[in-house]
Write a protein that holds these residues in place. Structure first.
Motif, short mmCIF file in Angstrom:
data_model
loop_
_atom_site.label_atom_id
_atom_site.label_comp_id
_atom_site.label_asym_id
_atom_site.label_seq_id
_atom_site.Cartn_x
_atom_site.Cartn_y
_atom_site.Cartn_z
N GLY A 27 36.56 -20.26 6.33
CA GLY A 27 35.68 -19.09 6.39
C GLY A 27 34.79 -18.94 5.16
N PRO A 28 35.39 -18.83 3.96
CA PRO A 28 34.54 -18.62 2.78
C PRO A 28 33.61 -19.80 2.47
CG PRO A 28 36.80 -17.98 2.31
CD PRO A 28 36.81 -18.65 3.65
N LEU A 29 34.14 -21.03 2.52
CA LEU A 29 33.28 -22.18 2.18
C LEU A 29 32.14 -22.33 3.18
CD1 LEU A 29 35.88 -24.87 1.05
CD2 LEU A 29 34.31 -23.54 -0.37
N ARG A 62 29.85 -4.61 12.62
CA ARG A 62 29.93 -3.67 11.50
C ARG A 62 30.71 -4.28 10.34
NH1 ARG A 62 32.75 0.31 9.29
NH2 ARG A 62 34.58 0.28 10.61
N LEU A 63 31.86 -4.88 10.65
CA LEU A 63 32.67 -5.52 9.61
C LEU A 63 31.93 -6.70 8.99
CD1 LEU A 63 36.20 -5.44 11.27
CD2 LEU A 63 35.42 -4.11 9.29
N LEU A 64 31.19 -7.42 9.82
CA LEU A 64 30.42 -8.55 9.33
C LEU A 64 29.35 -8.10 8.34
CD1 LEU A 64 30.45 -11.59 9.92
CD2 LEU A 64 28.75 -11.18 11.70
N VAL A 121 32.20 -12.07 3.95
CA VAL A 121 33.10 -13.17 3.61
C VAL A 121 34.50 -12.90 4.15
CG1 VAL A 121 34.10 -14.55 1.74
CG2 VAL A 121 31.74 -13.77 1.58
N LEU A 122 35.00 -11.70 3.94
CA LEU A 122 36.33 -11.35 4.42
C LEU A 122 36.42 -11.41 5.94
CD1 LEU A 122 39.18 -10.45 3.67
CD2 LEU A 122 38.36 -8.07 3.73
N THR A 123 35.40 -10.94 6.61
CA THR A 123 35.40 -10.97 8.08
C THR A 123 35.38 -12.40 8.59
OG1 THR A 123 34.23 -8.85 8.13
CG2 THR A 123 34.16 -10.18 10.15
N LYS A 124 34.56 -13.24 7.99
CA LYS A 124 34.52 -14.65 8.41
C LYS A 124 35.81 -15.37 8.05
CE LYS A 124 29.52 -14.73 8.11
NZ LYS A 124 28.34 -15.20 7.40
N VAL A 165 29.55 -19.37 11.26
CA VAL A 165 30.97 -19.64 11.03
C VAL A 165 31.76 -19.36 12.31
CG1 VAL A 165 33.01 -18.98 9.68
CG2 VAL A 165 30.78 -19.15 8.57
N LEU A 166 31.46 -18.27 12.98
CA LEU A 166 32.13 -17.94 14.23
C LEU A 166 31.88 -19.00 15.29
CD1 LEU A 166 33.75 -15.94 15.97
CD2 LEU A 166 31.58 -14.79 16.49
N PHE A 167 30.64 -19.43 15.42
CA PHE A 167 30.30 -20.47 16.41
C PHE A 167 31.10 -21.74 16.14
CE2 PHE A 167 27.62 -24.08 17.73
CZ PHE A 167 27.47 -23.79 19.08
N ALA A 168 31.13 -22.19 14.89
CA ALA A 168 31.87 -23.41 14.56
C ALA A 168 33.37 -23.22 14.80
CB ALA A 168 31.62 -23.81 13.11
N ASN A 169 33.90 -22.04 14.51
CA ASN A 169 35.32 -21.77 14.75
C ASN A 169 35.66 -21.77 16.23
OD1 ASN A 169 36.38 -21.53 12.12
ND2 ASN A 169 35.49 -19.51 11.93
#
Length: 195
Positions: free
Chosen positions: A84-86, A27-29, A34-37, A176-180
């Motif tokens: 996250g943003p980039l 939901r946040l995503l 951008v903020l969530t990531k 982004v989540l996967f890479a993190n």
């Protein structure tokens, strides 16, 4: 009988916790991508640095060394404001510029990531970390000269298969989540080698 029923309800609630957390994250995503990531990147980057320090501390014979609290803070700042943003905008750009129907899209995406984004992102990492550590420009330049090329080579070896999977098979909202998540284990691995 009542304690058993309440225990069963409590256990069912615990099983539902990961599903509720995932639903909230999705939901946040959707509402604030951008903020969530950025927040996820900040938290996981800080956790990765903390984990790396913990592993390093355990490997040393003298375990009296305290954890450096500023390390996770620097990584949280870098993750939140840069990773996250980039990464979010880079993956969107890549998806738009090289859509899946383009011939050899997977290879082109991988080459774009590995030959352009990875070197630029690694250089940015050195510059920002030098600034956050309070280093001057000369120290930062010396660090880049000595560490950039070996770090980039290691990045290409380790992250190329990861990024191939990420840019070709992971849905765009989870890249982004996967890479993190991989980076979290990457930091721990480096610390286990004593690097």
């Amino acid at each position: 009988m009542a304690p058993v029923a309440s225990r069963l309800r409590a256990e069912a609630g615990l099983g539902a916790l990961p599903r509720r957390a995932l639903a909230q994250y999705l939901r946040l995503l959707q509402l604030y991508p951008v903020l969530t990531k950025a927040a996820t990147s900040g938290i996981l980057s800080a956790l990765g640095n903390f984990l790396a320090q913990t592993i390093k501390k355990r490997k040393k014979e003298n375990c009296s060394q305290k954890l450096d609290v500023s390390g996770p803070l620097r990584y949280a700042i870098y993750g939140f404001f840069f990773t996250g943003p980039l990464s979010h905008f880079f993956y969107l750009f890549m998806e738009h510029w090289i859509p899946p129907e383009v011939p050899w899209a997977g290879v082109k995406r991988l080459l774009l990531d590995r030959l352009l984004f990875a070197p630029a992102f690694l250089l940015l990492f050195f510059v920002v970390m030098n600034f956050l550590e309070g280093g001057d420009a000369a120290a930062g330049a010396a660090k880049v000269r000595s560490a950039f090329w070996p770090a980039l080579q290691m990045n290409w070896r380790v992250w190329t298969p990861v990024q191939f999977i990420n840019v070709n098979y992971v849905p765009i909202q989870f890249r982004v989540l996967f890479a993190n998540l991989v980076a979290l284990f990457w930091y721990a691995y480096l610390a286990s080698l004593g690097k």
